[in-house]
Design a protein around this motif. Structure first.
Motif, mmCIF file in Angstrom:
data_model
loop_
_atom_site.group_PDB
_atom_site.id
_atom_site.type_symbol
_atom_site.label_atom_id
_atom_site.label_comp_id
_atom_site.label_asym_id
_atom_site.label_seq_id
_atom_site.Cartn_x
_atom_site.Cartn_y
_atom_site.Cartn_z
ATOM 1 N N GLY A 207 45.430 35.589 23.535
ATOM 2 C CA GLY A 207 44.296 34.682 23.552
ATOM 3 C C GLY A 207 44.027 34.107 24.920
ATOM 4 O O GLY A 207 42.907 33.666 25.208
ATOM 5 N N LEU A 208 45.037 34.120 25.802
ATOM 6 C CA LEU A 208 44.878 33.586 27.150
ATOM 7 C C LEU A 208 44.784 34.675 28.203
ATOM 8 O O LEU A 208 44.024 34.547 29.170
ATOM 9 C CB LEU A 208 46.078 32.666 27.472
ATOM 10 N N LEU A 209 45.528 35.763 28.012
ATOM 11 C CA LEU A 209 45.667 36.770 29.073
ATOM 12 C C LEU A 209 45.101 38.118 28.645
ATOM 13 O O LEU A 209 45.667 39.160 28.939
ATOM 14 C CB LEU A 209 47.144 36.899 29.462
ATOM 15 N N ARG A 210 43.982 38.081 27.968
ATOM 16 C CA ARG A 210 43.314 39.319 27.566
ATOM 17 C C ARG A 210 42.809 40.072 28.800
ATOM 18 O O ARG A 210 42.587 39.486 29.860
ATOM 19 C CB ARG A 210 42.157 38.988 26.637
ATOM 20 N N SER A 211 42.625 41.385 28.677
ATOM 21 C CA SER A 211 42.164 42.204 29.799
ATOM 22 C C SER A 211 40.870 41.635 30.383
ATOM 23 O O SER A 211 39.950 41.247 29.659
ATOM 24 C CB SER A 211 41.923 43.646 29.338
ATOM 25 N N LYS A 224 43.571 32.923 34.319
ATOM 26 C CA LYS A 224 44.486 34.064 34.307
ATOM 27 C C LYS A 224 45.171 34.238 35.662
ATOM 28 O O LYS A 224 46.380 34.484 35.736
ATOM 29 C CB LYS A 224 43.730 35.332 33.936
ATOM 30 N N ALA A 225 44.394 34.105 36.734
ATOM 31 C CA ALA A 225 44.975 34.232 38.074
ATOM 32 C C ALA A 225 46.000 33.128 38.322
ATOM 33 O O ALA A 225 47.050 33.370 38.930
ATOM 34 C CB ALA A 225 43.865 34.185 39.120
ATOM 35 N N GLU A 226 45.705 31.928 37.844
ATOM 36 C CA GLU A 226 46.636 30.801 37.996
ATOM 37 C C GLU A 226 47.946 31.098 37.276
ATOM 38 O O GLU A 226 49.037 30.888 37.816
ATOM 39 C CB GLU A 226 45.997 29.536 37.431
ATOM 40 N N PHE A 227 47.845 31.593 36.057
ATOM 41 C CA PHE A 227 49.043 31.891 35.269
ATOM 42 C C PHE A 227 49.887 32.964 35.955
ATOM 43 O O PHE A 227 51.107 32.822 36.095
ATOM 44 C CB PHE A 227 48.639 32.350 33.874
ATOM 45 N N TYR A 255 47.944 45.868 23.467
ATOM 46 C CA TYR A 255 47.019 46.682 24.246
ATOM 47 C C TYR A 255 45.784 45.897 24.676
ATOM 48 O O TYR A 255 44.958 46.408 25.430
ATOM 49 C CB TYR A 255 46.618 47.923 23.446
ATOM 50 N N ASP A 256 45.654 44.660 24.193
ATOM 51 C CA ASP A 256 44.572 43.795 24.654
ATOM 52 C C ASP A 256 44.953 43.017 25.911
ATOM 53 O O ASP A 256 44.094 42.385 26.528
ATOM 54 C CB ASP A 256 44.179 42.797 23.554
ATOM 55 N N LEU A 257 46.246 43.042 26.271
ATOM 56 C CA LEU A 257 46.681 42.284 27.438
ATOM 57 C C LEU A 257 46.259 42.974 28.722
ATOM 58 O O LEU A 257 46.176 44.202 28.802
ATOM 59 C CB LEU A 257 48.202 42.113 27.424
#
Length: 358
Positions: A207-211, A224-227, A255-257
């Protein structure tokens, strides 16, 4: 008109005195508040001096977080506003009842996690001089079928290693104000460092790091870049060997990551639905200590529950075990008093007709 001049003169003469009185009253109020605030700060300083910890008396900090900080620091650090906001996600490992032994059907994975995660977290000093390749991994990714015990694995890791557990929900990192989500992500890792050794558990991380895609907003890409930058930073910290932080992320949709996220989780484990042998082991763990009748055949129950996850088996056992209790309740309503009988095979037969794999 001339009769108004004396009154006008009196008002004019009185005006400076009124202004002086107002200024004096205002100054008195300001001084009173200043003295009260100084006394309040002095009182907090005395409490802090007596306890050696400022975090315990910091408002808005969760009790488990304050306890963990006090145990890890001679003088517990104060938390920022965003860190205090996340402090409620900290779980005391001593309050966790489950261990890795309670995870059924995953012997090989559990054994590897004990060697690679539990021991470096429990004895970080022993691994400090070793090669950085032999230290605890910065990230562990569990991609699993729903209900197969991913949360149980994370809690077992924290319990056996004695590390603090931060159970951070992805929804807590979302904020409607611009830039706040980035600050919450940064605070998550900074608080984990202060709590180290620490297990940072992120459920449903997809939910946070999807492609990433061209249709994403700037805010989502920035979070995402921050994480990922903070996850990379876990390896460059000079005291990482002595104070390790392990991120355990779980997802049902690996596979959504984003591929860049997958690269940052060097240890990845697939947890599938349990087979018959694993289901038998899970049933034994769930029913340990419960009074079962001699005719109960858990091997037969395991063979009759294909596609059942660990949580499905738990619901099956609950339905079977509560059936004798419901019989006692019915007898009490009828005016009779009788002791509950042991759970029998017929109770599992009845449960299998009403509980299905999800």
């Amino acid at each position: 008109m001339s009769s108004l001049y004396p009154l006008q003169r009196k008002v004019t003469e009185r005006a400076p005195k009124v202004s002086q009185e107002l200024a004096a009253n205002l100054l008195g109020v300001v001084l009173s508040w200043g003295i009260t605030y100084a006394g309040y700060r002095a009182f907090l300083a005395l409490l802090e001096l007596g306890s050696g910890s400022s975090t315990i008396f910091q408002s808005g900090v969760g009790e488990a977080c304050a306890k963990a900080l006090a145990a890890r620091h001679e003088r517990a650090p104060r938390l920022s506003g965003h860190e205090a906001q996340l402090s409620g996600s900290v779980v005391d490992p001593g309050a966790l009842a489950s261990t890795l032994d309670d995870v059924g059907g995953l012997e090989a994975i559990v054994e590897e996690l004990r060697d690679l995660v539990v021991w470096p977290l429990r004895h970080p000093g022993a691994f400090a001089g070793a090669s950085k390749l032999a230290r605890a991994p910065r990230g562990v990714l569990l991609y699993v079928e729903p209900g197969t015990g991913k949360t149980l694995v994370a809690r077992g890791l924290a319990r056996e290693s004695g590390a603090a557990l931060m159970d951070v929900r992805v929804s807590t990192l979302a904020d409607k104000y611009y830039g706040e989500s980035n600050k919450l992500v940064a605070a998550t890792f900074s608080l984990a460092r202060k709590l180290a050794p620490c297990v940072l558990f992120l459920d449903e991380v997809d939910g946070l790091l999807r492609s990433r895609s061209s249709g994403e907003t700037e805010v989502t890409v920035s979070v995402k870049a921050e994480f990922m930058s903070h996850l990379d930073g876990l390896l460059v910290a000079p005291d990482e060997a002595e104070r390790p932080v392990v991120v355990v992320a779980c997802t049902n949709r690996p596979y959504d990551l984003d591929p860049a996220v997958l690269r940052r989780f060097p240890k990845q484990y697939r947890i599938s639905l349990p087979d018959a042998k694993a289901r038998r082991q899970i049933l034994g763990i769930l029913l340990k200590g419960d009074g079962l009748d001699g005719d109960v055949d858990l091997e037969d129950v395991a063979d009759r529950t294909p596609r059942f996850s660990g949580s499905d088996l738990e619901e099956l056992c609950r339905a079977a075990v509560t059936r004798p209790v419901r019989e006692v309740a019915a007898a009490l309503r009828a005016g009779s008093d009788e002791a509950p009988r042991r759970t029998a095979m017929r109770d599992f037969d009845h449960a299998l007709r009403h509980v299905f794999p999800t």
